[in-house]
Scaffold this active site. Structure first.
Site, PDB file in Angstrom:
ATOM      1  N   ASP A   8      59.986  45.658  19.070  1.00 56.31           N
ATOM      2  CA  ASP A   8      60.848  45.361  19.879  1.00 56.31           C
ATOM      3  C   ASP A   8      62.409  45.448  19.928  1.00 56.31           C
ATOM      4  O   ASP A   8      62.659  45.799  18.602  1.00 56.31           O
ATOM      5  CB  ASP A   8      60.828  43.948  20.429  1.00 56.31           C
ATOM      6  CG  ASP A   8      61.453  43.493  21.761  1.00 56.31           C
ATOM      7  OD1 ASP A   8      61.438  44.447  22.925  1.00 56.31           O
ATOM      8  OD2 ASP A   8      62.119  42.432  21.772  1.00 56.31           O
ATOM      9  N   GLY A  41      67.680  47.794  27.534  1.00 53.76           N
ATOM     10  CA  GLY A  41      67.437  48.048  29.309  1.00 53.76           C
ATOM     11  C   GLY A  41      68.299  48.812  29.679  1.00 53.76           C
ATOM     12  O   GLY A  41      67.918  49.388  30.995  1.00 53.76           O
ATOM     13  N   CYS A  71      57.708  46.042  23.883  1.00 47.57           N
ATOM     14  CA  CYS A  71      58.742  46.141  24.598  1.00 47.57           C
ATOM     15  C   CYS A  71      58.632  46.853  25.942  1.00 47.57           C
ATOM     16  O   CYS A  71      57.972  48.223  25.853  1.00 47.57           O
ATOM     17  CB  CYS A  71      59.801  46.751  23.823  1.00 47.57           C
ATOM     18  SG  CYS A  71      61.470  47.108  24.778  1.00 47.57           S
ATOM     19  N   CYS A 181      59.574  41.944  30.980  1.00 45.39           N
ATOM     20  CA  CYS A 181      60.169  42.014  29.844  1.00 45.39           C
ATOM     21  C   CYS A 181      59.780  40.976  28.926  1.00 45.39           C
ATOM     22  O   CYS A 181      59.616  39.908  29.411  1.00 45.39           O
ATOM     23  CB  CYS A 181      61.640  41.853  30.141  1.00 45.39           C
ATOM     24  SG  CYS A 181      62.763  41.845  28.500  1.00 45.39           S
TER      25      CYS A 181
HETATM   26  N1  DGL Z   1      62.044  43.006  25.474  1.00 40.34           N
HETATM   27  C1  DGL Z   1      62.158  44.194  25.969  1.00 40.34           C
HETATM   28  C2  DGL Z   1      61.409  44.510  27.266  1.00 40.34           C
HETATM   29  O1  DGL Z   1      60.388  44.194  27.157  1.00 40.34           O
HETATM   30  C3  DGL Z   1      63.724  45.014  26.047  1.00 40.34           C
HETATM   31  C4  DGL Z   1      65.009  44.212  26.757  1.00 40.34           C
HETATM   32  C5  DGL Z   1      66.064  44.936  26.283  1.00 40.34           C
HETATM   33  O2  DGL Z   1      66.414  45.269  25.279  1.00 40.34           O
HETATM   34  O3  DGL Z   1      66.786  45.166  27.211  1.00 40.34           O
HETATM   35  O4  DGL Z   1      61.871  45.283  28.230  1.00 40.34           O
END
Ligand code: DGL
Length: 257
Positions: A8, A41, A71, A181
């Site tokens: 992630d 993101g 992720c 997320c």
């Molecule tokens: N944990 C992530 C997701 O599921 C990423 C969040 C990020 O780094 O913006 O989208």
């Protein structure tokens, strides 16, 4: 030895590890938090693909036989490229629009995710399959990833940040909200608290991690990846930045797993 890689942009994927380890407690896990490059993101797909390849190379070098891209943003940006390039299986994340569409009573579902996930063709296709049946409203969890990475999982500031993104979904009548997320499940207590403050205490939040864990078990069976004998489970955590966030979340998980 069945080594399972989980990756992630930061600690969010540990919400997936939490569910995976319940079903597969005896495997060897490598968890990689790419926190020197977090958040993903707002990054370009090319940037995320590049990061994903570096992380997967490292994981395969350490014996990974299967990788969970824990992720949503990285799944949307990179999973097709990963599957085309490597000959190990990849399990990805997808916002749980289907279970939400099946559960809603108001006919309105909310999706909370990053900007990258919401504009990706993978998500738009999923959305397209359900938007005739239910109304789908979306909101970027602005600042949510930063709250989780800094360990701020409660308190007035966390509530204010969460309220800004959650309120439009509740105002639109959503009774079911998809956590799109992997960082967001760690904010579930504050999300529930804010929903109650906004007069919607019964709103249901859906975390896709249990379904992803079941899919991993299925894929390991299909691919003939043998399970480890009872009692041999382990977890190695790696990160591209400081590991304080991982240690904080691991303390929380120790009480939950
Ligand atoms: N944990 C992530 C997701 O599921 C990423 C969040 C990020 O780094 O913006 O989208």
């Amino acid at each position: 030895m069945a080594v399972i890689g989980i990756m992630d942009s930061g600690v969010g994927g540990l919400s997936v590890y939490r569910e995976v380890v319940k079903l597969l407690p005896d495997e060897h896990y490598i968890y990689y938090a790419d926190n020197a490059h977090c958040p993903y993101g707002e990054k370009t797909a090319a940037y995320i693909i590049d990061r994903a390849f570096s992380i997967v190379d490292l994981m395969i070098g350490r014996g990974a036989r299967v990788v969970v891209v824990a992720c949503n943003t990285a799944t949307a940006a990179a999973i097709a490229a990963l599957r085309a390039h490597y000959d190990i299986p990849f399990i990805g994340m997808e916002p749980a629009v289907k279970p939400a569409a099946m559960n809603t009573r108001s006919g309105v579902i909310g999706v909370l995710a990053t900007a990258g996930t919401l504009k990706a063709s993978k998500y738009l296709m999923t959305r397209g399959r359900f938007e005739d049946d239910v109304r789908i409203v979306e909101s970027v969890g602005q600042g949510f990833v930063e709250l989780v990475e800094s360990g701020e999982l409660a308190g007035p500031h966390a509530e204010a940040v969460v309220r800004t993104s959650l309120q439009p979904l509740l105002d639109a009548g959503a009774d079911t909200v998809v956590l799109g997320c992997t960082h967001y499940p760690f904010l579930l207590p504050v999300l529930q608290r804010v929903a109650a403050q906004l007069g919607a205490p019964g709103v249901r939040f859906i975390d896709p991690a249990p379904a992803v864990a079941r899919r991993l078990v299925q894929v390991m069976q299909q691919e003939g990846i043998a399970r480890e004998p009872a009692g041999s489970g382990s977890l190695e955590t790696l990160s591209s930045g400081p590991d304080a966030a991982i240690r904080r979340i691991m303390l929380i998980l120790q009480e939950q797993i």
